[in-house]
Design a protein around this motif. Structure first.
Motif, PDB file in Angstrom:
ATOM      1  N   ALA A 233      59.888  39.984  27.819  1.00  0.00           N
ATOM      2  CA  ALA A 233      58.718  40.520  27.119  1.00  0.00           C
ATOM      3  C   ALA A 233      58.281  41.869  27.680  1.00  0.00           C
ATOM      4  CB  ALA A 233      57.557  39.526  27.205  1.00  0.00           C
ATOM      5  N   ASP A 234      57.573  42.619  26.842  1.00  0.00           N
ATOM      6  CA  ASP A 234      56.941  43.870  27.269  1.00  0.00           C
ATOM      7  C   ASP A 234      55.501  43.640  27.707  1.00  0.00           C
ATOM      8  OD1 ASP A 234      59.135  45.682  26.562  1.00  0.00           O
ATOM      9  OD2 ASP A 234      58.676  45.128  24.502  1.00  0.00           O
ATOM     10  N   ALA A 235      54.906  42.556  27.222  1.00  0.00           N
ATOM     11  CA  ALA A 235      53.525  42.210  27.591  1.00  0.00           C
ATOM     12  C   ALA A 235      53.355  40.716  27.445  1.00  0.00           C
ATOM     13  CB  ALA A 235      52.524  42.953  26.705  1.00  0.00           C
ATOM     14  N   ILE A 236      52.446  40.163  28.232  1.00  0.00           N
ATOM     15  CA  ILE A 236      52.166  38.734  28.155  1.00  0.00           C
ATOM     16  C   ILE A 236      50.663  38.535  28.034  1.00  0.00           C
ATOM     17  CG2 ILE A 236      52.186  38.525  30.692  1.00  0.00           C
ATOM     18  CD1 ILE A 236      53.132  35.628  30.332  1.00  0.00           C
ATOM     19  N   PHE A 237      50.275  37.663  27.118  1.00  0.00           N
ATOM     20  CA  PHE A 237      48.873  37.284  27.002  1.00  0.00           C
ATOM     21  C   PHE A 237      48.562  36.297  28.117  1.00  0.00           C
ATOM     22  CE2 PHE A 237      49.705  37.869  22.260  1.00  0.00           C
ATOM     23  CZ  PHE A 237      49.261  39.177  22.284  1.00  0.00           C
ATOM     24  N   SER A 238      47.443  36.500  28.770  1.00  0.00           N
ATOM     25  CA  SER A 238      47.037  35.611  29.853  1.00  0.00           C
ATOM     26  C   SER A 238      45.738  34.907  29.474  1.00  0.00           C
ATOM     27  CB  SER A 238      46.823  36.411  31.147  1.00  0.00           C
ATOM     28  OG  SER A 238      46.141  35.649  32.108  1.00  0.00           O
ATOM     29  N   ARG A 239      45.564  33.693  29.959  1.00  0.00           N
ATOM     30  CA  ARG A 239      44.313  32.968  29.732  1.00  0.00           C
ATOM     31  C   ARG A 239      43.360  33.130  30.921  1.00  0.00           C
ATOM     32  NH1 ARG A 239      46.058  26.664  30.430  1.00  0.00           N
ATOM     33  NH2 ARG A 239      43.814  26.456  30.272  1.00  0.00           N
ATOM     34  N   TYR A 240      43.766  33.949  31.900  1.00  0.00           N
ATOM     35  CA  TYR A 240      42.979  34.079  33.126  1.00  0.00           C
ATOM     36  C   TYR A 240      42.266  35.430  33.161  1.00  0.00           C
ATOM     37  CZ  TYR A 240      45.988  30.191  34.321  1.00  0.00           C
ATOM     38  OH  TYR A 240      46.661  28.996  34.300  1.00  0.00           O
ATOM     39  N   ALA A 241      40.967  35.415  32.910  1.00  0.00           N
ATOM     40  CA  ALA A 241      40.183  36.650  32.867  1.00  0.00           C
ATOM     41  C   ALA A 241      39.145  36.712  33.979  1.00  0.00           C
ATOM     42  CB  ALA A 241      39.503  36.789  31.510  1.00  0.00           C
ATOM     43  N   THR A 242      39.326  35.894  35.022  1.00  0.00           N
ATOM     44  CA  THR A 242      38.458  35.962  36.195  1.00  0.00           C
ATOM     45  C   THR A 242      39.256  36.545  37.360  1.00  0.00           C
ATOM     46  OG1 THR A 242      39.053  33.707  36.846  1.00  0.00           O
ATOM     47  CG2 THR A 242      37.105  33.983  35.438  1.00  0.00           C
ATOM     48  N   LEU A 243      38.560  36.979  38.395  1.00  0.00           N
ATOM     49  CA  LEU A 243      39.213  37.705  39.478  1.00  0.00           C
ATOM     50  C   LEU A 243      40.272  36.874  40.201  1.00  0.00           C
ATOM     51  CD1 LEU A 243      39.422  40.272  41.156  1.00  0.00           C
ATOM     52  CD2 LEU A 243      37.595  39.363  42.626  1.00  0.00           C
ATOM     53  N   LYS A 244      39.902  35.738  40.747  1.00  0.00           N
ATOM     54  CA  LYS A 244      40.820  34.971  41.579  1.00  0.00           C
ATOM     55  C   LYS A 244      42.000  34.432  40.770  1.00  0.00           C
ATOM     56  CE  LYS A 244      40.929  31.207  44.952  1.00  0.00           C
ATOM     57  NZ  LYS A 244      40.143  30.165  45.667  1.00  0.00           N
ATOM     58  N   GLU A 245      41.711  33.771  39.632  1.00  0.00           N
ATOM     59  CA  GLU A 245      42.783  33.218  38.811  1.00  0.00           C
ATOM     60  C   GLU A 245      43.633  34.327  38.207  1.00  0.00           C
ATOM     61  OE1 GLU A 245      40.629  30.750  36.060  1.00  0.00           O
ATOM     62  OE2 GLU A 245      41.138  28.941  37.190  1.00  0.00           O
ATOM     63  N   GLY A 246      42.967  35.413  37.787  1.00  0.00           N
ATOM     64  CA  GLY A 246      43.702  36.537  37.211  1.00  0.00           C
ATOM     65  C   GLY A 246      44.658  37.165  38.206  1.00  0.00           C
ATOM     66  N   GLN A 247      44.207  37.356  39.442  1.00  0.00           N
ATOM     67  CA  GLN A 247      45.072  37.952  40.456  1.00  0.00           C
ATOM     68  C   GLN A 247      46.267  37.048  40.758  1.00  0.00           C
ATOM     69  OE1 GLN A 247      42.036  38.581  43.499  1.00  0.00           O
ATOM     70  NE2 GLN A 247      42.242  40.814  43.284  1.00  0.00           N
ATOM     71  N   ALA A 248      46.050  35.738  40.789  1.00  0.00           N
ATOM     72  CA  ALA A 248      47.148  34.807  41.074  1.00  0.00           C
ATOM     73  C   ALA A 248      48.196  34.851  39.959  1.00  0.00           C
ATOM     74  CB  ALA A 248      46.598  33.391  41.238  1.00  0.00           C
ATOM     75  N   PHE A 249      47.743  34.847  38.704  1.00  0.00           N
ATOM     76  CA  PHE A 249      48.662  34.912  37.574  1.00  0.00           C
ATOM     77  C   PHE A 249      49.400  36.248  37.565  1.00  0.00           C
ATOM     78  CE2 PHE A 249      49.719  35.955  33.170  1.00  0.00           C
ATOM     79  CZ  PHE A 249      50.355  34.794  32.742  1.00  0.00           C
ATOM     80  N   TYR A 250      48.666  37.318  37.771  1.00  0.00           N
ATOM     81  CA  TYR A 250      49.219  38.676  37.774  1.00  0.00           C
ATOM     82  C   TYR A 250      50.330  38.795  38.816  1.00  0.00           C
ATOM     83  CZ  TYR A 250      48.909  43.847  37.551  1.00  0.00           C
ATOM     84  OH  TYR A 250      49.169  45.190  37.382  1.00  0.00           O
ATOM     85  N   ALA A 251      50.032  38.363  40.021  1.00  0.00           N
ATOM     86  CA  ALA A 251      51.006  38.482  41.105  1.00  0.00           C
ATOM     87  C   ALA A 251      52.235  37.618  40.839  1.00  0.00           C
ATOM     88  CB  ALA A 251      50.356  38.076  42.434  1.00  0.00           C
ATOM     89  N   ASP A 252      52.022  36.414  40.303  1.00  0.00           N
ATOM     90  CA  ASP A 252      53.135  35.500  40.067  1.00  0.00           C
ATOM     91  C   ASP A 252      54.093  36.049  39.015  1.00  0.00           C
ATOM     92  OD1 ASP A 252      54.479  32.795  40.214  1.00  0.00           O
ATOM     93  OD2 ASP A 252      53.885  32.816  38.096  1.00  0.00           O
TER      94      ASP A 252
END
Length: 457
Positions: A233-252
């Protein structure tokens, strides 16, 4: 040396699916008339957004054998709407959800290549799979695929469409622009594919589009979904829009790219986000509470509870306590075609947790659903919302956001007029479009350039 500011990517999702939209508001408009889509798209383009996103449902959903009365009744075809919007916009990307479970690669590739030509290189495809036999009943191949086969088919589907797009590569096809006749011996559009799910060969009849290929989006939080996004993919939709959960998803997800020879900038992570604006933070908070109560009527609360309990709860008072009876954990689900059912993988544990919350806070069924359902992501004055968005992006919780307003079609207007200028003043959002294609907006390289770089290395 300080880290350079990241540029924020913003997009807009035309709302309406589920109970996101407040239909009772006098300012709410049609979800099927073209004027609604045109107003929404023009607002997004005026604000210099990257793209508009249009979801698609292949069947109206049911609950208790009846059409779910809070769903969208009548959902126009995605390609038709996006093609029409290409004529009333000049820069805005046009993204549509198209299912890989119930379609075929040739027809989808042909439709997206056509849309990319019509829009001058602004098309994008959100690749999704479908798990339920309920939707499958509308198709010749009725039924559904297990999760591993769904993603296996989706990966091969995407690879096959890529072969079709690439069958008209610019460095292999040479034609006389005056006559359109071919000057080289290359056979334009010729393809052969033989795999587990598709065995096709022939000739693709749409020339290479301005972007080479449409931008590819993916939505999926499972292990298979994250890996699929990292590989393709070129982009992925994420369900995590908070700091801690968002950073974990982003990094993973960004970490997974290296295994496929990709760099972090080749995949954008964009959570969906709702917002409520007010002149002050206090006013916005009050408005947000009102919006949530209008989004979650008594009927909606009961229907939402039925997703977990898997029982007919219509006899219960939404302003009363939760049911004493436990959820029915059998495989058949009361809500046909509802993806939300799968979100609660342990209904008994969810029921226990909700009873504890309701008892501790003295919440009724409706109050519980209001507090445990989707909350507004950004609530406050324009300055507060602009600051919150910027903070999350700079902290690598996302690369931007796909905004979902609660009003159709004018719900984006205030954000465009009040928040975007503040982001521009911060130097983190464009004041003009940098190029003609969606790949330019997202900072993504042309596929041919990526291929040439890999071959050179």
């Amino acid at each position: 040396m300080s880290k350079p500011l990241k540029q924020i990517h913003l997009a807009a999702h035309f709302p309406g699916v589920n109970n996101t939209t407040v239909w009772s508001d006098p300012k709410a408009g049609s979800h099927i008339e073209f004027s609604s889509f045109a107003h929404f798209a023009r607002t997004a383009e005026r604000a210099k957004f990257d793209f508009l996103f249009l979801a698609e449902g292949l069947r109206l959903r049911e609950q208790g054998g009846k059409i779910y009365d809070l769903d969208v009744v009548g959902r126009p075809d995605t390609f038709t709407v996006l093609a029409a919007l290409a004529a009333v916009t000049e820069h805005l990307g046009l993204t549509g959800t198209i299912n890989s479970t119930f379609n075929e690669p040739y027809e989808v590739a042909r439709q997206f290549a056509s849309l990319d030509h019509l829009s001058g290189g602004r098309s994008a495809w959100n690749v999704v799979t479908s798990w339920d036999a309920f939707t499958g009943e509308n198709f010749r191949r009725g039924g559904f695929l297990p999760q591993d086969e769904r993603y296996s088919r989706a990966k091969e589907f995407l690879a096959t469409t890529g072969e079709l797009f690439d069958s008209w590569r610019g460095d292999e096809i040479v034609a006389d622009p005056a006559t359109g006749t071919f000057l080289s011996d290359a056979k334009a559009g010729s393809f052969v594919h033989s795999g587990q799910h598709f065995d096709i060969n022939g000739q693709f009849d749409v020339p290479r589009s301005p972007q080479g290929r449409p931008v590819v989006f993916q939505a999926g939080d499972s292990e298979e979904g994250r890996e699929f996004a990292a590989s393709s993919a070129d982009a992925i939709f994420s369900r995590y829009a908070t700091l801690k959960e968002g950073q974990a998803f982003y990094a993973d997800v960004k970490r997974r790219l290296a295994a496929y020879g990709r760099t972090p900038d080749q995949l954008k992570i964009l959570p969906a986000a709702t917002f409520v604006l007010g002149d002050t933070d206090a006013e916005a908070e009050e408005l947000a509470r009102d919006v949530r109560r209008r989004q979650v009527s008594g009927a909606t609360a009961i229907k939402h509870l039925e997703f977990v309990w898997n029982r007919d709860l219509s006899a219960y008072d939404p302003e009363g306590p939760l049911p004493d009876i436990d959820p029915d954990v059998q495989d058949h689900h009361i809500a046909e075609g509802r993806a939300q059912v799968r979100m609660y993988r342990d209904p008994l544990a969810t029921a226990r947790e909700w009873r504890e919350l309701a008892a501790a806070n003295q919440w009724s069924i409706r109050e519980l659903v209001i507090h445990t359902g989707n909350r507004q992501t950004f609530v406050g004055s324009p300055a507060t919302v602009a600051g919150a968005i910027d903070e999350l992006v700079q902290a690598d919780a996302s690369d931007g956001f796909i905004l979902v307003p609660h009003l159709t079609p004018g719900g984006l207007d205030a954000f465009a007029d009040q928040v975007v200028p503040l982001l521009q003043e911060r130097g983190v959002f464009r004041t003009e479009y940098e190029g003609p294609t969606l790949r330019h907006h997202l900072g993504l390289a042309h596929p041919d350039d990526v291929r040439n770089e890999r071959e050179a290395s």
